[in-house]
Design a protein around this motif. Structure first.
Motif, short mmCIF file in Angstrom:
data_model
loop_
_atom_site.label_atom_id
_atom_site.label_comp_id
_atom_site.label_asym_id
_atom_site.label_seq_id
_atom_site.Cartn_x
_atom_site.Cartn_y
_atom_site.Cartn_z
N MET A 1 0.66 -1.30 -0.04
CA MET A 1 -0.02 0.09 -0.04
C MET A 1 0.95 1.31 0.03
O MET A 1 1.93 1.14 0.69
CB MET A 1 -0.83 0.00 1.21
N THR A 2 0.47 2.15 -1.13
CA THR A 2 1.41 3.47 -0.85
C THR A 2 0.52 4.67 -0.91
O THR A 2 -0.50 4.80 -1.22
CB THR A 2 2.20 3.43 -2.42
N LEU A 3 1.13 5.44 -0.09
CA LEU A 3 0.40 6.77 0.38
C LEU A 3 1.51 7.86 -0.42
O LEU A 3 1.22 9.06 0.00
CB LEU A 3 0.15 7.21 1.63
N ASP A 4 2.13 7.35 -1.41
CA ASP A 4 3.38 8.34 -1.72
C ASP A 4 2.67 9.62 -2.24
O ASP A 4 1.59 9.81 -2.98
CB ASP A 4 3.83 7.85 -3.09
N GLY A 5 3.06 10.79 -1.92
CA GLY A 5 2.85 12.32 -2.33
C GLY A 5 1.57 12.44 -1.44
O GLY A 5 0.98 13.79 -1.74
N LYS A 6 1.03 11.83 -0.69
CA LYS A 6 -0.16 12.30 0.13
C LYS A 6 0.29 13.25 1.29
O LYS A 6 1.48 12.91 2.09
CB LYS A 6 -0.93 11.21 0.62
N HIS A 7 -0.57 14.20 1.71
CA HIS A 7 -0.27 14.88 3.05
C HIS A 7 -1.05 14.48 4.20
O HIS A 7 -2.32 14.48 4.00
CB HIS A 7 -0.22 16.42 2.67
#
Ligand code: NDP
Length: 250
Positions: A1-7
């Motif tokens: 699971m990736t939350l890349d780039g999320k704030h």
């Protein structure tokens, strides 16, 4: 699971459950704003992807300014975790208005202001997650803690209402409801329960452990992993729910 780039923004993110959540979100790739009142506590845990922001959730202007500063630095908040809270017990007949307001201001007003400020951008975004840290006291009465119980029930009501208000948008609103977790809150409560009940601190701690259905304190990361799942793609249709993390049914 990736939350890349999320704030992501985690209130009370410098300690305990909030810190475990912040680290889990950062490990998944998010840039995480961690907030609290004590700059030194936040600075001590800040690092790659963990960004400190002093913000007092009992002060509307502080929340407005804190969220605005985080947005200016890292863009709109897409993952909002209202976690900051205080847990203090007192019988209702000994509860004065100051005590009641302090619990409500931190646990409920603070979540209201934090979510509202994050929602301005979230409503325009294509994706957003709100996961509030409530408690088993959000689902049943906790003896000797009526104000805390009311505040945590209120938080669940808020999340459920929001899940209805923003239906049809790619936003979800959920809560996690832990039993006793091994953090400073438990350490502080052991001392106060021992003093109020006239028992030793070991006996007070044993009483708290016995209320957890699996007879041990929960680790902060167990809560963090549930929050992480609620922020991921696998839970897109989970909305307005309360996940008990208490070792058994509450
Ligand atoms: P901690 O005391 O470690 O965390 C509380 C956090 O909230 C701290 O980082 C504190 O930072 C912050 N906070 C408190 N008041 C304010 C305020 N006015 N403004 C901004 N931040 C504030 O305990 P936990 O990690 O255990 O608690 C986190 C949440 O989990 C709470 O909402 C609690 O009710 C809930 N919970 C805890 C359980 C447990 O057994 N530990 C069980 C169920 C729920 P600072 O003091 O620097 O402001």
């Amino acid at each position: 699971m990736t939350l890349d780039g999320k704030h992501a923004l985690v209130t009370g993110g410098g300690t305990g459950i909030g810190l475990a959540i912040a680290r889990a979100l950062a490990n998944a790739g998010a840039e995480v704003t961690i907030t609290g009142r004590r700059a030194e506590v936040l600075d001590a845990v800040a690092g790659p992807r963990l960004h400190p922001q002093v913000m007092d959730v009992t002060d509307e202007a502080s929340v407005t300014q804190g969220v605005a500063a985080a947005v200016a630095a890292r863009g709109p908040v897409q993952v909002c975790i209202p976690n900051a809270g205080i847990a203090e017990g007192r019988a209702l007949h000994k509860t004065d208005t100051d005590f009641w307001r302090r619990i409500m201001a931190t646990n409920l007003d603070g979540a209201f202001w934090t979510i509202r400020e994050c929602l301005h951008d979230m409503r325009r975004a294509e994706w957003g997650r709100v996961v509030a840290v409530s408690s088993i006291a959000g689902l049943r009465g906790l003896k000797g803690a009526s104000a805390y119980t009311a505040s945590k029930h209120g938080l669940i009501g808020l999340v459920r209402a929001l899940s209805e208000d923003y239906l049809g948008m790619a936003l979800t609103f959920n809560a996690v409801c832990p039993g006793y977790v091994d953090t400073e809150i438990v350490t502080r409560n052991v001392a106060s329960i021992a003093a109020r009940a006239g028992v030793t601190e070991d006996a007070a701690r044993a009483t708290m452990i016995a209320t957890n259905r699996h007879n041990r304190l929960i680790a902060p990361d167990e809560v963090a992993q549930a929050v992480l799942w609620l922020c991921g793609p696998g839970s897109s249709s989970v909305n307005g729910q309360c996940i008990e993390i208490a070792g058994g049914q509450v």
